[in-house]
Design a protein around this motif. Structure first.
Motif, PDB file in Angstrom:
ATOM      1  N   TRP A 188       3.659  10.323  12.253  1.00  0.00           N
ATOM      2  CA  TRP A 188       3.636   9.097  11.452  1.00  0.00           C
ATOM      3  C   TRP A 188       3.807   9.391   9.968  1.00  0.00           C
ATOM      4  CZ3 TRP A 188       4.041   4.556  13.747  1.00  0.00           C
ATOM      5  CH2 TRP A 188       3.811   4.524  15.117  1.00  0.00           C
ATOM      6  N   GLY A 189       4.136  10.624   9.636  1.00  0.00           N
ATOM      7  CA  GLY A 189       4.395  10.975   8.254  1.00  0.00           C
ATOM      8  C   GLY A 189       3.198  11.485   7.475  1.00  0.00           C
ATOM      9  N   PHE A 190       2.058  11.626   8.115  1.00  0.00           N
ATOM     10  CA  PHE A 190       0.887  12.169   7.432  1.00  0.00           C
ATOM     11  C   PHE A 190       1.056  13.681   7.291  1.00  0.00           C
ATOM     12  CE2 PHE A 190      -0.800   8.199   9.043  1.00  0.00           C
ATOM     13  CZ  PHE A 190      -1.596   7.758   7.994  1.00  0.00           C
ATOM     14  N   VAL A 191       0.647  14.215   6.158  1.00  0.00           N
ATOM     15  CA  VAL A 191       0.736  15.653   5.902  1.00  0.00           C
ATOM     16  C   VAL A 191      -0.618  16.154   5.427  1.00  0.00           C
ATOM     17  CG1 VAL A 191       3.196  15.554   5.321  1.00  0.00           C
ATOM     18  CG2 VAL A 191       1.489  15.301   3.503  1.00  0.00           C
ATOM     19  N   ASP A 192      -0.856  17.446   5.620  1.00  0.00           N
ATOM     20  CA  ASP A 192      -2.116  18.011   5.137  1.00  0.00           C
ATOM     21  C   ASP A 192      -1.921  18.864   3.891  1.00  0.00           C
ATOM     22  OD1 ASP A 192      -0.921  20.195   6.303  1.00  0.00           O
ATOM     23  OD2 ASP A 192      -2.556  20.632   7.668  1.00  0.00           O
ATOM     24  N   ASN A 193      -0.699  18.997   3.440  1.00  0.00           N
ATOM     25  CA  ASN A 193      -0.424  19.718   2.210  1.00  0.00           C
ATOM     26  C   ASN A 193      -0.374  18.706   1.072  1.00  0.00           C
ATOM     27  OD1 ASN A 193       0.495  21.162   0.057  1.00  0.00           O
ATOM     28  ND2 ASN A 193       2.334  21.924   1.046  1.00  0.00           N
ATOM     29  N   LEU A 194      -1.459  18.600   0.331  1.00  0.00           N
ATOM     30  CA  LEU A 194      -1.557  17.612  -0.734  1.00  0.00           C
ATOM     31  C   LEU A 194      -1.416  18.243  -2.113  1.00  0.00           C
ATOM     32  CD1 LEU A 194      -4.530  15.550   0.696  1.00  0.00           C
ATOM     33  CD2 LEU A 194      -2.078  15.151   0.992  1.00  0.00           C
ATOM     34  N   GLY A 195      -0.862  19.436  -2.169  1.00  0.00           N
ATOM     35  CA  GLY A 195      -0.688  20.097  -3.451  1.00  0.00           C
ATOM     36  C   GLY A 195      -2.031  20.426  -4.076  1.00  0.00           C
TER      37      GLY A 195
ATOM     38  N   VAL B 278       0.868  -1.184   0.000  1.00  0.00           N
ATOM     39  CA  VAL B 278       0.000   0.000   0.000  1.00  0.00           C
ATOM     40  C   VAL B 278       0.898   1.226   0.000  1.00  0.00           C
ATOM     41  CG1 VAL B 278      -1.753   1.285   1.270  1.00  0.00           C
ATOM     42  CG2 VAL B 278      -1.822  -1.221   1.228  1.00  0.00           C
ATOM     43  N   TYR B 279       0.695   2.099  -0.976  1.00  0.00           N
ATOM     44  CA  TYR B 279       1.560   3.269  -1.057  1.00  0.00           C
ATOM     45  C   TYR B 279       0.850   4.577  -0.734  1.00  0.00           C
ATOM     46  CZ  TYR B 279      -0.386   3.576  -5.778  1.00  0.00           C
ATOM     47  OH  TYR B 279      -1.235   3.648  -6.842  1.00  0.00           O
ATOM     48  N   ILE B 280      -0.462   4.554  -0.583  1.00  0.00           N
ATOM     49  CA  ILE B 280      -1.191   5.751  -0.169  1.00  0.00           C
ATOM     50  C   ILE B 280      -2.124   5.401   0.980  1.00  0.00           C
ATOM     51  CG2 ILE B 280      -2.901   7.502  -0.813  1.00  0.00           C
ATOM     52  CD1 ILE B 280      -1.854   7.340  -3.662  1.00  0.00           C
ATOM     53  N   PHE B 281      -2.002   6.126   2.058  1.00  0.00           N
ATOM     54  CA  PHE B 281      -2.919   6.025   3.186  1.00  0.00           C
ATOM     55  C   PHE B 281      -3.586   7.383   3.339  1.00  0.00           C
ATOM     56  CE2 PHE B 281      -0.082   2.554   4.142  1.00  0.00           C
ATOM     57  CZ  PHE B 281      -0.888   1.620   4.752  1.00  0.00           C
ATOM     58  N   ASP B 282      -4.887   7.439   3.202  1.00  0.00           N
ATOM     59  CA  ASP B 282      -5.630   8.676   3.414  1.00  0.00           C
ATOM     60  C   ASP B 282      -6.167   8.684   4.831  1.00  0.00           C
ATOM     61  OD1 ASP B 282      -7.030   8.603   0.079  1.00  0.00           O
ATOM     62  OD2 ASP B 282      -5.291   9.701   0.824  1.00  0.00           O
ATOM     63  N   LEU B 283      -6.183   9.850   5.422  1.00  0.00           N
ATOM     64  CA  LEU B 283      -6.592   9.977   6.816  1.00  0.00           C
ATOM     65  C   LEU B 283      -7.433  11.232   6.975  1.00  0.00           C
ATOM     66  CD1 LEU B 283      -6.167   9.259   9.903  1.00  0.00           C
ATOM     67  CD2 LEU B 283      -4.262  10.858   9.802  1.00  0.00           C
ATOM     68  N   PHE B 284      -8.522  11.100   7.684  1.00  0.00           N
ATOM     69  CA  PHE B 284      -9.354  12.241   8.058  1.00  0.00           C
ATOM     70  C   PHE B 284      -9.347  12.303   9.584  1.00  0.00           C
ATOM     71  CE2 PHE B 284     -10.902  10.748   4.020  1.00  0.00           C
ATOM     72  CZ  PHE B 284     -11.064  11.907   3.297  1.00  0.00           C
ATOM     73  N   CYS B 285      -9.027  13.456  10.122  1.00  0.00           N
ATOM     74  CA  CYS B 285      -9.006  13.576  11.578  1.00  0.00           C
ATOM     75  C   CYS B 285      -9.365  14.993  11.984  1.00  0.00           C
ATOM     76  CB  CYS B 285      -7.637  13.187  12.136  1.00  0.00           C
ATOM     77  SG  CYS B 285      -6.320  14.364  11.781  1.00  0.00           S
ATOM     78  N   MET B 286      -9.654  15.153  13.223  1.00  0.00           N
ATOM     79  CA  MET B 286      -9.953  16.461  13.783  1.00  0.00           C
ATOM     80  C   MET B 286      -8.642  17.233  13.965  1.00  0.00           C
ATOM     81  SD  MET B 286     -13.140  16.331  13.786  1.00  0.00           S
ATOM     82  CE  MET B 286     -13.569  17.850  14.616  1.00  0.00           C
ATOM     83  N   PRO B 287      -8.698  18.564  13.927  1.00  0.00           N
ATOM     84  CA  PRO B 287      -7.480  19.373  14.001  1.00  0.00           C
ATOM     85  C   PRO B 287      -6.594  19.089  15.208  1.00  0.00           C
ATOM     86  CG  PRO B 287      -9.337  20.747  13.373  1.00  0.00           C
ATOM     87  CD  PRO B 287      -9.904  19.385  13.725  1.00  0.00           C
ATOM     88  N   ASP B 288      -7.182  18.751  16.340  1.00  0.00           N
ATOM     89  CA  ASP B 288      -6.369  18.517  17.533  1.00  0.00           C
ATOM     90  C   ASP B 288      -5.523  17.250  17.431  1.00  0.00           C
ATOM     91  OD1 ASP B 288      -8.896  17.148  17.721  1.00  0.00           O
ATOM     92  OD2 ASP B 288      -8.488  16.758  19.840  1.00  0.00           O
ATOM     93  N   LEU B 289      -5.838  16.367  16.466  1.00  0.00           N
ATOM     94  CA  LEU B 289      -5.073  15.129  16.301  1.00  0.00           C
ATOM     95  C   LEU B 289      -3.995  15.223  15.227  1.00  0.00           C
ATOM     96  CD1 LEU B 289      -7.990  12.574  16.637  1.00  0.00           C
ATOM     97  CD2 LEU B 289      -6.258  13.140  18.333  1.00  0.00           C
ATOM     98  N   VAL B 290      -3.950  16.366  14.518  1.00  0.00           N
ATOM     99  CA  VAL B 290      -2.963  16.531  13.449  1.00  0.00           C
ATOM    100  C   VAL B 290      -1.530  16.308  13.953  1.00  0.00           C
ATOM    101  CG1 VAL B 290      -1.942  18.215  11.853  1.00  0.00           C
ATOM    102  CG2 VAL B 290      -4.429  17.935  11.968  1.00  0.00           C
ATOM    103  N   PRO B 291      -1.119  16.893  15.072  1.00  0.00           N
ATOM    104  CA  PRO B 291       0.265  16.677  15.529  1.00  0.00           C
ATOM    105  C   PRO B 291       0.599  15.198  15.763  1.00  0.00           C
ATOM    106  CG  PRO B 291      -0.700  18.521  16.699  1.00  0.00           C
ATOM    107  CD  PRO B 291      -1.814  17.861  15.932  1.00  0.00           C
TER     108      PRO B 291
END
Length: 74
Positions: free
Chosen positions: A54-61, A36-49
């Protein structure tokens, strides 16, 4: 093979116990998920840090998440 995991969460009373870390380690290191090379994640702002660790980013171009919500009885 395609597959989707839609909901994975840790009950608030179990947060700060390491359970979320254990789940992400398990998912990240599971042999069947190595392809698996793409993991999508939806979370609340307080969980972003937490997820950034774990390498998740919110800048998806140019990619944007879009949603349509149908109101009940429409």
């Amino acid at each position: 093979m395609l597959g989707e995991l839609f909901t994975l969460g840790v009950e608030s009373s179990y947060r700060k116990t390491g359970l979320g870390r254990e789940l992400l380690e398990y998912i990240s290191n599971h042999p069947k998920l190595k392809a698996v090379y793409i993991f999508d994640l939806f979370c609340m702002p307080d969980l972003v840090p937490f997820y950034e660790k774990w390498g998740f980013v919110d800048n998806l171009g140019e990619v944007r998440c879009m949603r349509r919500i149908r109101k009940p009885h429409e």
